[in-house]
Design a protein around this motif. Structure first.
Motif, PDB file in Angstrom:
ATOM      1  N   VAL A 144       9.765 -11.843 -30.298  1.00 37.26           N
ATOM      2  CA  VAL A 144      10.583 -11.436 -31.455  1.00 37.26           C
ATOM      3  C   VAL A 144      11.749 -10.605 -30.943  1.00 37.26           C
ATOM      4  O   VAL A 144      11.579  -9.777 -30.042  1.00 37.26           O
ATOM      5  N   GLN A 145      12.904 -10.813 -31.504  1.00 37.16           N
ATOM      6  CA  GLN A 145      14.083 -10.037 -31.135  1.00 37.16           C
ATOM      7  C   GLN A 145      14.757  -9.483 -32.382  1.00 37.16           C
ATOM      8  O   GLN A 145      14.760 -10.121 -33.438  1.00 37.16           O
ATOM      9  N   ALA A 183      19.516  -8.607 -37.419  1.00 33.99           N
ATOM     10  CA  ALA A 183      18.810  -9.852 -37.679  1.00 33.99           C
ATOM     11  C   ALA A 183      17.584  -9.961 -36.794  1.00 33.99           C
ATOM     12  O   ALA A 183      17.685  -9.794 -35.569  1.00 33.99           O
ATOM     13  N   ALA A 184      16.460 -10.237 -37.408  1.00 37.07           N
ATOM     14  CA  ALA A 184      15.216 -10.470 -36.665  1.00 37.07           C
ATOM     15  C   ALA A 184      15.030 -11.962 -36.470  1.00 37.07           C
ATOM     16  O   ALA A 184      15.248 -12.751 -37.395  1.00 37.07           O
ATOM     17  N   SER A 185      14.604 -12.345 -35.268  1.00 35.81           N
ATOM     18  CA  SER A 185      14.408 -13.766 -34.978  1.00 35.81           C
ATOM     19  C   SER A 185      13.213 -13.942 -34.043  1.00 35.81           C
ATOM     20  O   SER A 185      12.758 -12.992 -33.409  1.00 35.81           O
ATOM     21  N   GLY A 186      12.729 -15.173 -33.975  1.00 40.25           N
ATOM     22  CA  GLY A 186      11.616 -15.474 -33.085  1.00 40.25           C
ATOM     23  C   GLY A 186      10.387 -15.909 -33.862  1.00 40.25           C
ATOM     24  O   GLY A 186      10.480 -16.450 -34.957  1.00 40.25           O
ATOM     25  N   ARG A 187       9.238 -15.621 -33.302  1.00 42.92           N
ATOM     26  CA  ARG A 187       7.955 -16.074 -33.864  1.00 42.92           C
ATOM     27  C   ARG A 187       7.513 -15.142 -34.998  1.00 42.92           C
ATOM     28  O   ARG A 187       6.540 -14.419 -34.875  1.00 42.92           O
ATOM     29  N   LYS A 198      16.939 -14.416 -44.487  1.00 39.63           N
ATOM     30  CA  LYS A 198      17.510 -14.391 -43.137  1.00 39.63           C
ATOM     31  C   LYS A 198      16.851 -13.358 -42.239  1.00 39.63           C
ATOM     32  O   LYS A 198      17.287 -13.168 -41.100  1.00 39.63           O
ATOM     33  N   ASN A 199      15.820 -12.676 -42.747  1.00 37.74           N
ATOM     34  CA  ASN A 199      15.182 -11.584 -41.991  1.00 37.74           C
ATOM     35  C   ASN A 199      16.235 -10.614 -41.451  1.00 37.74           C
ATOM     36  O   ASN A 199      16.196 -10.203 -40.282  1.00 37.74           O
ATOM     37  N   THR A 200      17.149 -10.243 -42.317  1.00 42.95           N
ATOM     38  CA  THR A 200      18.289  -9.415 -41.927  1.00 42.95           C
ATOM     39  C   THR A 200      18.416  -8.218 -42.855  1.00 42.95           C
ATOM     40  O   THR A 200      18.198  -8.343 -44.064  1.00 42.95           O
ATOM     41  N   ARG A 203       3.702 -11.415 -36.109  1.00 40.72           N
ATOM     42  CA  ARG A 203       4.085 -12.662 -35.442  1.00 40.72           C
ATOM     43  C   ARG A 203       3.186 -13.806 -35.837  1.00 40.72           C
ATOM     44  O   ARG A 203       2.076 -13.602 -36.337  1.00 40.72           O
TER      45      ARG A 203
END
Length: 121
Positions: free
Chosen positions: A2-3, A23-27, A75-77, A101
């Motif tokens: 996760v980033q 912004a969060a991204s990844g699993r 957008k997990n933002t 996650r």
């Protein structure tokens, strides 16, 4: 993996405005509370604003009425709109999020790398 990636920092004059984004991204299975922290030179990191996944917000006393945290769950933002900036707001601003996650049951606190905000004439 996760980033969290922050953007929007910079140099602004006193009384000016900036808008930060994270912004969060990844699993990601689910994002819970998200927060903005800041750390000024020689000072401890402090929480600036919090937003829950249902949109409830909370602010540090020294930014109430000037800063607004918001969130786009699609957008997990999260965003931090900063108005009426003061030299005392100069700091590195960090995004923080409690995230579950897809491959782990327990949620974990993740941090972004930070973005510099400088308020100076």
């Amino acid at each position: 993996q996760v980033q969290l990636a922050e953007s929007g920092g910079g140099l602004v004059q006193p009384g000016g405005s900036l808008r930060l984004a994270c912004a969060a991204s990844g699993r990601i299975l689910r994002v819970f509370d998200m927060r903005w922290y800041r750390q000024a030179p020689g000072k401890q990191r402090e929480v600036v604003a919090t937003i829950t996944n249902d949109g409830s917000t909370d602010y540090a006393d020294n930014v109430k009425g000037r800063f607004t945290i918001s969130r786009d769950n699609t957008k997990n933002t999260i965003y931090l709109q900063m108005n009426s900036l003061e030299p005392e707001d100069t700091a590195v601003y960090y995004c923080n999020a409690l995230i579950r996650r897809t491959d782990k049951f327990d949620p974990y606190n993740y941090w972004g790398q930070g973005t510099q905000v400088t308020v100076s004439s």
